[in-house]
Design an enzyme around this catalytic site. Structure first.
Site, PDB file in Angstrom:
ATOM      1  N   TYR A 184       0.845  -1.208   0.000  1.00 30.25           N
ATOM      2  CA  TYR A 184       0.000   0.000   0.000  1.00 30.25           C
ATOM      3  C   TYR A 184       0.875   1.251   0.000  1.00 30.25           C
ATOM      4  CZ  TYR A 184      -2.707   3.843   1.864  1.00 30.25           C
ATOM      5  OH  TYR A 184      -3.261   5.093   2.053  1.00 30.25           O
ATOM      6  N   PHE A 228      -1.596  11.620   8.027  1.00 29.65           N
ATOM      7  CA  PHE A 228      -1.424  10.705   9.150  1.00 29.65           C
ATOM      8  C   PHE A 228      -2.813  10.053   9.356  1.00 29.65           C
ATOM      9  CE2 PHE A 228       3.037  10.976  10.476  1.00 29.65           C
ATOM     10  CZ  PHE A 228       3.463  11.788   9.431  1.00 29.65           C
ATOM     11  N   ASN A 229      -3.324   9.889  10.549  1.00 28.59           N
ATOM     12  CA  ASN A 229      -4.579   9.123  10.696  1.00 28.59           C
ATOM     13  C   ASN A 229      -5.814  10.012  10.575  1.00 28.59           C
ATOM     14  OD1 ASN A 229      -2.472   7.332  11.666  1.00 28.59           O
ATOM     15  ND2 ASN A 229      -4.147   6.028  12.366  1.00 28.59           N
ATOM     16  N   PHE A 270      -4.177  -4.303  19.445  1.00 32.32           N
ATOM     17  CA  PHE A 270      -3.110  -5.021  18.748  1.00 32.32           C
ATOM     18  C   PHE A 270      -1.738  -4.599  19.261  1.00 32.32           C
ATOM     19  CE2 PHE A 270      -6.353  -5.046  15.148  1.00 32.32           C
ATOM     20  CZ  PHE A 270      -6.805  -6.310  15.457  1.00 32.32           C
TER      21      PHE A 270
HETATM   22  N1  UDP Z   1      -5.823  -0.907  16.337  1.00 38.69           N
HETATM   23  C1  UDP Z   1      -6.177  -1.756  17.373  1.00 38.69           C
HETATM   24  N2  UDP Z   1      -7.350  -2.443  17.272  1.00 38.69           N
HETATM   25  C2  UDP Z   1      -8.198  -2.331  16.197  1.00 38.69           C
HETATM   26  C3  UDP Z   1      -7.827  -1.453  15.150  1.00 38.69           C
HETATM   27  C4  UDP Z   1      -6.638  -0.746  15.252  1.00 38.69           C
HETATM   28  O1  UDP Z   1      -5.446  -1.909  18.354  1.00 38.69           O
HETATM   29  O2  UDP Z   1      -9.232  -2.997  16.153  1.00 38.69           O
HETATM   30  C5  UDP Z   1      -4.567  -0.147  16.437  1.00 38.69           C
HETATM   31  C6  UDP Z   1      -3.627  -0.389  15.281  1.00 38.69           C
HETATM   32  O3  UDP Z   1      -2.806  -1.506  15.544  1.00 38.69           O
HETATM   33  C7  UDP Z   1      -2.857   0.923  15.225  1.00 38.69           C
HETATM   34  C8  UDP Z   1      -3.873   1.959  15.705  1.00 38.69           C
HETATM   35  O4  UDP Z   1      -4.887   1.224  16.391  1.00 38.69           O
HETATM   36  O5  UDP Z   1      -1.798   0.912  16.157  1.00 38.69           O
HETATM   37  C9  UDP Z   1      -4.518   2.729  14.568  1.00 38.69           C
HETATM   38  O6  UDP Z   1      -4.969   1.788  13.618  1.00 38.69           O
HETATM   39  P1  UDP Z   1      -5.942   2.164  12.428  1.00 38.69           P
HETATM   40  O7  UDP Z   1      -6.242   0.891  11.690  1.00 38.69           O
HETATM   41  O8  UDP Z   1      -7.093   2.963  12.918  1.00 38.69           O
HETATM   42  O9  UDP Z   1      -5.078   3.146  11.506  1.00 38.69           O
HETATM   43  P2  UDP Z   1      -3.609   2.939  10.857  1.00 38.69           P
HETATM   44  O10 UDP Z   1      -2.641   3.536  11.840  1.00 38.69           O
HETATM   45  O11 UDP Z   1      -3.406   1.494  10.595  1.00 38.69           O
HETATM   46  O12 UDP Z   1      -3.697   3.746   9.607  1.00 38.69           O
END
Ligand code: UDP
Length: 324
Positions: A140, A168-169, A207
């Site tokens: 990606y 970023f997010n 996670f």
């Molecule tokens: N995360 C988590 N549980 C979930 C979804 C995400 O712990 O069900 C964590 C993920 O590992 C990351 C953070 O939350 O550290 C943000 O994840 P997200 O998928 O929202 O955005 P990304 O950073 O992957 O773009």
């Protein structure tokens, strides 16, 4: 007029709403694979089709007086990009070339590109500015990184001017709750947490709790979707006013751990969110925080959502009213 590819998706639809409310005339091209037709505001033309369809692109550029393309259309599931990289390279990189080629054929030279902090890969320094080395760790991020390289070459060789915005997010939704985040499947932290608060899911998986961060969970920089929309409009203004091609980070410059985010979700919803600790998710860097000072100085970008509580309140409003 602005052609917005992926304008029925999460970030694209908020940009479309924002620019319509700020005197622009957007047209949306979206294949609706992940987008939602309900997310496109009334009065905005929605053309359902693929951005890699050169014949369709020719028809669009012939029919509408387009002077700029804001390009959101992309697949964005990191995990899927690892198991099916072809899907990501073909769509995010190759089909983007079809858009750029159509722009060349029709003499359209302004291009705003949705890039990502995933083009950096694992952070060497935090916060990360735009000069941080780029070494994406999944297809990606690579698919977006390749487009950035193509844009640099095109802007040197042809009439194209571009702004690449490395998000970023992205988080939150329209403060009035008209549109919001809706992915299928949903993988993002905030919507999943809010669905647990609503009782639609039994728990949220955390996670990784053994990262080298104060509470052991990953740290991210969450930026409100309308602040992203504002930055796109400013980027477009920069190009239309004769500015040079550039790259900007877009983030809040503040880091929140997964546990911080879940605590704030509990505060906003006034409900308990059951957490289950799980192993680390592959490809997650421990800490991603932007330095966005270049966007503030050069674009005059001024994010309006200053803290995560306010961002999550808009996401909660959407979850309570969601209609797609
Ligand atoms: N995360 C988590 N549980 C979930 C979804 C995400 O712990 O069900 C964590 C993920 O590992 C990351 C953070 O939350 O550290 C943000 O994840 P997200 O998928 O929202 O955005 P990304 O950073 O992957 O773009």
């Amino acid at each position: 007029m602005i052609l917005v590819t992926g304008g029925a998706g999460y970030i694209g639809s908020h940009f479309v709403l924002y620019c319509k409310e700020h005197g622009e005339q957007p047209i949306v091209l979206d294949n609706l694979v992940y987008g939602h037709k309900e997310a496109v505001p009334a009065g905005v033309p929605l053309i359902v089709g693929d951005m890699g369809d050169s014949k369709l692109l020719d028809e669009i550029f012939t029919r509408y007086p387009i002077d700029a393309v804001v390009h959101f259309a992309a697949y964005a599931y990191v995990g899927e990009s690892v198991t099916d990289p072809a899907k990501y390279y073909l769509n995010n990189t190759v089909a983007t070339l079809a858009v750029l080629e159509a722009m060349r054929r029709h003499g359209v030279s302004n291009f705003i590109f949705s890039s990502t902090c995933a083009t950096y890969g694992n952070p060497i320094t935090v916060p990360m500015d735009e000069n941080h080395p780029q070494a994406p760790i999944n297809p990606y991020g690579q698919s977006k990184y390749f487009v950035e390289q193509i844009l640099k070459a095109y802007s040197l060789a042809y009439k194209l001017k571009f702004v690449a915005l490395r998000y970023f997010n992205a988080a939150g939704g329209d403060p009035e709750g008209r549109i919001g985040e809706s992915h299928d499947p949903e993988t993002h932290l905030i919507p999943i947490a809010l669905q647990v608060a609503q009782g639609k899911r039994p728990h949220i998986s955390v996670f990784g709790t053994d990262y080298d961060t104060p509470d052991g969970t990953c740290i991210r920089d969450y930026i409100h979707i309308l602040d992203l929309a504002q930055a796109h409009q400013l980027a477009l203004k920069l190009l239309r006013d004769g500015g040079e091609s550039s790259i900007f980070n877009l983030g809040s410059e503040q880091g929140y751990s997964v546990n911080d985010v879940l605590n704030i979700c509990e505060k906003v919803t006034r409900r308990t969110i059951k957490r289950v600790n799980e192993p680390r998710r592959a490809g997650d860097p421990p800490r991603l925080v932007a330095s966005a000072s270049k966007a503030r100085t050069v674009l005059g970008w001024a994010p309006t959502f200053q803290n995560l509580d306010a961002i999550i309140e808009t996401a909660w409003k959407w979850e309570e009213k969601r209609h797609y």
